[in-house]
Design a protein around this motif. Structure first.
Motif, mmCIF file in Angstrom:
data_model
loop_
_atom_site.group_PDB
_atom_site.id
_atom_site.type_symbol
_atom_site.label_atom_id
_atom_site.label_comp_id
_atom_site.label_asym_id
_atom_site.label_seq_id
_atom_site.Cartn_x
_atom_site.Cartn_y
_atom_site.Cartn_z
ATOM 1 N N HIS A 5 39.649 45.132 38.630
ATOM 2 C CA HIS A 5 40.921 44.695 38.050
ATOM 3 C C HIS A 5 40.704 43.660 36.956
ATOM 4 C CE1 HIS A 5 43.158 46.953 41.006
ATOM 5 N NE2 HIS A 5 42.456 46.387 41.969
ATOM 6 N N TYR A 6 39.452 43.281 36.727
ATOM 7 C CA TYR A 6 39.122 42.361 35.639
ATOM 8 C C TYR A 6 37.790 42.790 35.045
ATOM 9 C CZ TYR A 6 37.583 38.304 33.036
ATOM 10 O OH TYR A 6 37.115 37.482 32.039
ATOM 11 N N SER A 7 37.818 43.151 33.787
ATOM 12 C CA SER A 7 36.592 43.472 33.071
ATOM 13 C C SER A 7 36.402 42.387 32.026
ATOM 14 C CB SER A 7 36.704 44.833 32.376
ATOM 15 O OG SER A 7 36.733 45.861 33.331
ATOM 16 N N GLY A 8 35.425 41.562 32.256
ATOM 17 C CA GLY A 8 35.170 40.453 31.338
ATOM 18 C C GLY A 8 33.719 40.048 31.427
ATOM 19 N N ARG A 31 40.503 38.686 38.969
ATOM 20 C CA ARG A 31 40.570 37.331 38.417
ATOM 21 C C ARG A 31 41.660 36.547 39.125
ATOM 22 N NH1 ARG A 31 40.607 35.634 32.107
ATOM 23 N NH2 ARG A 31 40.796 33.384 32.475
ATOM 24 N N GLU A 32 41.344 35.291 39.390
ATOM 25 C CA GLU A 32 42.317 34.378 39.989
ATOM 26 C C GLU A 32 42.226 33.075 39.196
ATOM 27 O OE1 GLU A 32 42.591 32.336 44.249
ATOM 28 O OE2 GLU A 32 42.480 34.525 44.342
ATOM 29 N N GLY A 33 43.083 32.930 38.183
ATOM 30 C CA GLY A 33 43.007 31.765 37.303
ATOM 31 C C GLY A 33 41.718 31.802 36.490
ATOM 32 N N SER A 88 32.700 33.920 44.388
ATOM 33 C CA SER A 88 33.679 33.299 43.500
ATOM 34 C C SER A 88 32.928 32.531 42.421
ATOM 35 C CB SER A 88 34.588 32.358 44.280
ATOM 36 O OG SER A 88 35.291 33.074 45.273
ATOM 37 N N LEU A 89 33.185 32.912 41.165
ATOM 38 C CA LEU A 89 32.441 32.349 40.032
ATOM 39 C C LEU A 89 33.391 31.938 38.907
ATOM 40 C CD1 LEU A 89 30.044 35.322 40.093
ATOM 41 C CD2 LEU A 89 29.189 32.991 40.168
ATOM 42 N N PRO A 90 33.001 30.901 38.153
ATOM 43 C CA PRO A 90 33.831 30.549 36.982
ATOM 44 C C PRO A 90 33.694 31.617 35.903
ATOM 45 C CG PRO A 90 31.911 29.076 37.176
ATOM 46 C CD PRO A 90 31.892 29.982 38.358
ATOM 47 N N ILE A 91 34.811 31.954 35.267
ATOM 48 C CA ILE A 91 34.827 32.936 34.183
ATOM 49 C C ILE A 91 34.399 32.250 32.888
ATOM 50 C CG2 ILE A 91 36.303 34.448 32.787
ATOM 51 C CD1 ILE A 91 37.900 34.986 35.331
ATOM 52 N N ALA A 92 33.621 32.948 32.075
ATOM 53 C CA ALA A 92 33.138 32.395 30.802
ATOM 54 C C ALA A 92 34.320 32.139 29.866
ATOM 55 C CB ALA A 92 32.155 33.365 30.137
#
Length: 189
Positions: A67-70, A106-108, A181-185
């Motif tokens: 649900h999130y491609s980044g 993605r969550e925030g 759970s990881l921070p998104i770039a």
């Protein structure tokens, strides 16, 4: 009989040595120096591909919902190892003809990658210890499945190196869900 058992034990020993080397490498890894932008799609596809044969051997269906491609700023090899370990464990401890689901959302500012199996589950009193080195919920069963007792410890160390965390939700008899759970770039920087 003896030759087969000797081969299995040598494979287990080889896996143990490989995991110990990986764990010691993690303790000195510098993710910032070795980091790069990593595609979530590539990460998921590699983890599924590396576990497809083992899943097919047990008639386990591997499914992914992305649900999130980044991108993530990460060490692609280490993060790939962590996700591979979770999918490998899900396949290893699942009964035949079940399903392993991988969910990316993605969550925030956080990316969650969850791996859910339909295995035996982990009793609540054991869940706090499963990330310890060499800890096994059922030592006899782990020996049977070929586990080294280091896979989840490696996952925990990889998450720590990446400023993230790993968590587990499990109900005995209903399976387990492990979530990275990881921070998104931040591509604006």
């Amino acid at each position: 009989y003896f030759t087969g058992r000797l081969r299995r034990e040598s494979q287990r020993l080889s896996a143990l040595v490989r995991d110990i080397i990986e764990l010691s490498r993690l303790q000195s890894a510098d993710v910032i120096a070795r980091g790069t932008l990593v595609s979530t799609d590539a990460l998921v596809n590699e983890a599924l591909d590396r576990n497809r044969l083992a899943a097919e051997a047990k008639s386990i269906v591997l499914q992914a919902q992305v649900h999130y491609s980044g991108e993530l700023y990460a060490d692609p090899e280490l993060l790939g190892t962590a996700l591979h370990n979770l999918v490998e464990n899900a396949v290893r401890y699942s009964p035949e003809k079940t399903r392993v689901d991988l969910l990316v959302e993605r969550e925030g500012d956080t990316l969650n990658i969850s791996v859910t199996d339909q295995g035996a589950g982990i009793p609540e009193e054991e869940q706090a210890r499963i990330f310890e080195r060499f800890y096994r919920v059922d030592a006899a069963r782990s020996r049977q499945t070929g586990g080294t007792g280091l896979g989840l410890s490696i996952v925990k160390h990889v998450m720590g190196q990446h400023g993230g965390q790993v968590s587990v939700q499990s109900v005995p008899g209903q399976g387990s869900t492990f979530t990275l759970s990881l921070p998104i770039a931040d591509t604006a920087v």
